[in-house]
Design a protein around this motif. Sequence first.
Motif, PDB file in Angstrom:
ATOM      1  N   GLN A 139     -46.492-104.967  21.088  1.00  0.00           N
ATOM      2  CA  GLN A 139     -46.209-104.300  22.359  1.00  0.00           C
ATOM      3  C   GLN A 139     -45.787-105.310  23.432  1.00  0.00           C
ATOM      4  N   VAL A 140     -46.484-106.452  23.487  1.00  0.00           N
ATOM      5  CA  VAL A 140     -46.120-107.497  24.452  1.00  0.00           C
ATOM      6  C   VAL A 140     -44.725-108.028  24.132  1.00  0.00           C
ATOM      7  N   TYR A 141     -44.448-108.264  22.850  1.00  0.00           N
ATOM      8  CA  TYR A 141     -43.131-108.736  22.437  1.00  0.00           C
ATOM      9  C   TYR A 141     -42.049-107.724  22.831  1.00  0.00           C
ATOM     10  N   ALA A 142     -42.309-106.448  22.584  1.00  0.00           N
ATOM     11  CA  ALA A 142     -41.341-105.400  22.931  1.00  0.00           C
ATOM     12  C   ALA A 142     -41.098-105.363  24.441  1.00  0.00           C
ATOM     13  N   MET A 143     -42.179-105.519  25.234  1.00  0.00           N
ATOM     14  CA  MET A 143     -42.014-105.533  26.699  1.00  0.00           C
ATOM     15  C   MET A 143     -41.184-106.727  27.146  1.00  0.00           C
ATOM     16  N   LEU A 144     -41.434-107.895  26.556  1.00  0.00           N
ATOM     17  CA  LEU A 144     -40.666-109.087  26.924  1.00  0.00           C
ATOM     18  C   LEU A 144     -39.188-108.910  26.584  1.00  0.00           C
ATOM     19  N   ILE A 145     -38.917-108.350  25.423  1.00  0.00           N
ATOM     20  CA  ILE A 145     -37.529-108.109  25.029  1.00  0.00           C
ATOM     21  C   ILE A 145     -36.876-107.110  25.983  1.00  0.00           C
ATOM     22  N   MET A 146     -37.606-106.066  26.369  1.00  0.00           N
ATOM     23  CA  MET A 146     -37.067-105.075  27.316  1.00  0.00           C
ATOM     24  C   MET A 146     -36.758-105.723  28.657  1.00  0.00           C
ATOM     25  N   PHE A 147     -37.697-106.525  29.163  1.00  0.00           N
ATOM     26  CA  PHE A 147     -37.469-107.181  30.456  1.00  0.00           C
ATOM     27  C   PHE A 147     -36.320-108.175  30.377  1.00  0.00           C
ATOM     28  N   ALA A 148     -36.185-108.863  29.258  1.00  0.00           N
ATOM     29  CA  ALA A 148     -35.052-109.782  29.085  1.00  0.00           C
ATOM     30  C   ALA A 148     -33.740-109.011  29.104  1.00  0.00           C
ATOM     31  N   GLY A 149     -33.720-107.846  28.430  1.00  0.00           N
ATOM     32  CA  GLY A 149     -32.512-107.019  28.441  1.00  0.00           C
ATOM     33  C   GLY A 149     -32.161-106.524  29.829  1.00  0.00           C
ATOM     34  N   VAL A 150     -33.182-106.095  30.570  1.00  0.00           N
ATOM     35  CA  VAL A 150     -32.950-105.632  31.939  1.00  0.00           C
ATOM     36  C   VAL A 150     -32.466-106.790  32.812  1.00  0.00           C
ATOM     37  N   ALA A 151     -33.032-107.996  32.604  1.00  0.00           N
ATOM     38  CA  ALA A 151     -32.615-109.167  33.387  1.00  0.00           C
ATOM     39  C   ALA A 151     -31.155-109.515  33.109  1.00  0.00           C
ATOM     40  N   VAL A 152     -30.760-109.468  31.850  1.00  0.00           N
ATOM     41  CA  VAL A 152     -29.359-109.749  31.501  1.00  0.00           C
ATOM     42  C   VAL A 152     -28.440-108.714  32.146  1.00  0.00           C
ATOM     43  N   LEU A 153     -28.839-107.461  32.097  1.00  0.00           N
ATOM     44  CA  LEU A 153     -28.052-106.403  32.727  1.00  0.00           C
ATOM     45  C   LEU A 153     -27.952-106.620  34.238  1.00  0.00           C
ATOM     46  N   ALA A 154     -29.060-107.009  34.872  1.00  0.00           N
ATOM     47  CA  ALA A 154     -29.069-107.237  36.321  1.00  0.00           C
ATOM     48  C   ALA A 154     -28.177-108.411  36.705  1.00  0.00           C
ATOM     49  N   VAL A 155     -28.263-109.501  35.967  1.00  0.00           N
ATOM     50  CA  VAL A 155     -27.435-110.677  36.265  1.00  0.00           C
ATOM     51  C   VAL A 155     -25.959-110.352  36.072  1.00  0.00           C
ATOM     52  N   THR A 156     -25.642-109.666  35.004  1.00  0.00           N
ATOM     53  CA  THR A 156     -24.250-109.288  34.746  1.00  0.00           C
ATOM     54  C   THR A 156     -23.714-108.384  35.854  1.00  0.00           C
ATOM     55  N   THR A 157     -24.502-107.414  36.260  1.00  0.00           N
ATOM     56  CA  THR A 157     -24.094-106.512  37.338  1.00  0.00           C
ATOM     57  C   THR A 157     -23.920-107.275  38.641  1.00  0.00           C
ATOM     58  N   SER A 158     -24.823-108.198  38.908  1.00  0.00           N
ATOM     59  CA  SER A 158     -24.734-109.004  40.132  1.00  0.00           C
ATOM     60  C   SER A 158     -23.471-109.849  40.159  1.00  0.00           C
ATOM     61  N   ARG A 159     -23.163-110.519  39.067  1.00  0.00           N
ATOM     62  CA  ARG A 159     -21.966-111.355  38.997  1.00  0.00           C
ATOM     63  C   ARG A 159     -20.697-110.516  39.163  1.00  0.00           C
ATOM     64  N   LEU A 160     -20.669-109.368  38.506  1.00  0.00           N
ATOM     65  CA  LEU A 160     -19.515-108.483  38.606  1.00  0.00           C
ATOM     66  C   LEU A 160     -19.339-107.982  40.036  1.00  0.00           C
ATOM     67  N   THR A 161     -20.438-107.642  40.680  1.00  0.00           N
ATOM     68  CA  THR A 161     -20.383-107.190  42.072  1.00  0.00           C
ATOM     69  C   THR A 161     -19.857-108.295  42.977  1.00  0.00           C
ATOM     70  N   THR A 162     -20.305-109.515  42.777  1.00  0.00           N
ATOM     71  CA  THR A 162     -19.832-110.647  43.577  1.00  0.00           C
ATOM     72  C   THR A 162     -18.338-110.865  43.394  1.00  0.00           C
ATOM     73  N   ILE A 163     -17.881-110.813  42.162  1.00  0.00           N
ATOM     74  CA  ILE A 163     -16.455-111.005  41.882  1.00  0.00           C
ATOM     75  C   ILE A 163     -15.628-109.913  42.553  1.00  0.00           C
ATOM     76  N   LEU A 164     -16.063-108.671  42.418  1.00  0.00           N
ATOM     77  CA  LEU A 164     -15.304-107.564  42.996  1.00  0.00           C
ATOM     78  C   LEU A 164     -15.356-107.550  44.519  1.00  0.00           C
ATOM     79  N   SER A 165     -16.471-107.961  45.100  1.00  0.00           N
ATOM     80  CA  SER A 165     -16.557-107.957  46.563  1.00  0.00           C
ATOM     81  C   SER A 165     -15.713-109.061  47.182  1.00  0.00           C
ATOM     82  N   ASN A 166     -15.517-110.168  46.468  1.00  0.00           N
ATOM     83  CA  ASN A 166     -14.689-111.262  46.985  1.00  0.00           C
ATOM     84  C   ASN A 166     -13.217-111.087  46.650  1.00  0.00           C
ATOM     85  N   PHE A 167     -12.898-110.061  45.874  1.00  0.00           N
ATOM     86  CA  PHE A 167     -11.528-109.866  45.404  1.00  0.00           C
ATOM     87  C   PHE A 167     -10.542-109.704  46.554  1.00  0.00           C
TER      88      PHE A 167
END
Length: 119
Positions: A22-50
Amino acid sequence: WAVATIASVGYGDIVATSIAEQVYAMLIMFAGVAVLAVTTSRLTTILSNFGTTDYYIRGEVDRIKQYCIYRDLPPRLRTSLLEYTEVWSTSRALCNEELVLDQLSTGLKAQVLCYIFRG
């Protein structure tokens, strides 16, 4: 349910049975959410500076238009001034020459300036 959906780990087909799983599954879930958040943040920065450069150039051109109206400049002079401002603003927005030159050593800066003003 929401975290599982966002993390794309499934809906309970395979279930973690022990605490370690269960702890392993939670860590994997949080890692996935973190990757999604970072990707969304970078994309937002690129588009806002466009459109930043275009916005800067439009601002400069608008200021010159207001100046031309204020000084009641003739149409030919207005056109020349606006064309010059657009070219100057574009080159300045794309490359801030002062910033680049300030970062160079004195000798290298002198060489670059001699090359630019060789005529």
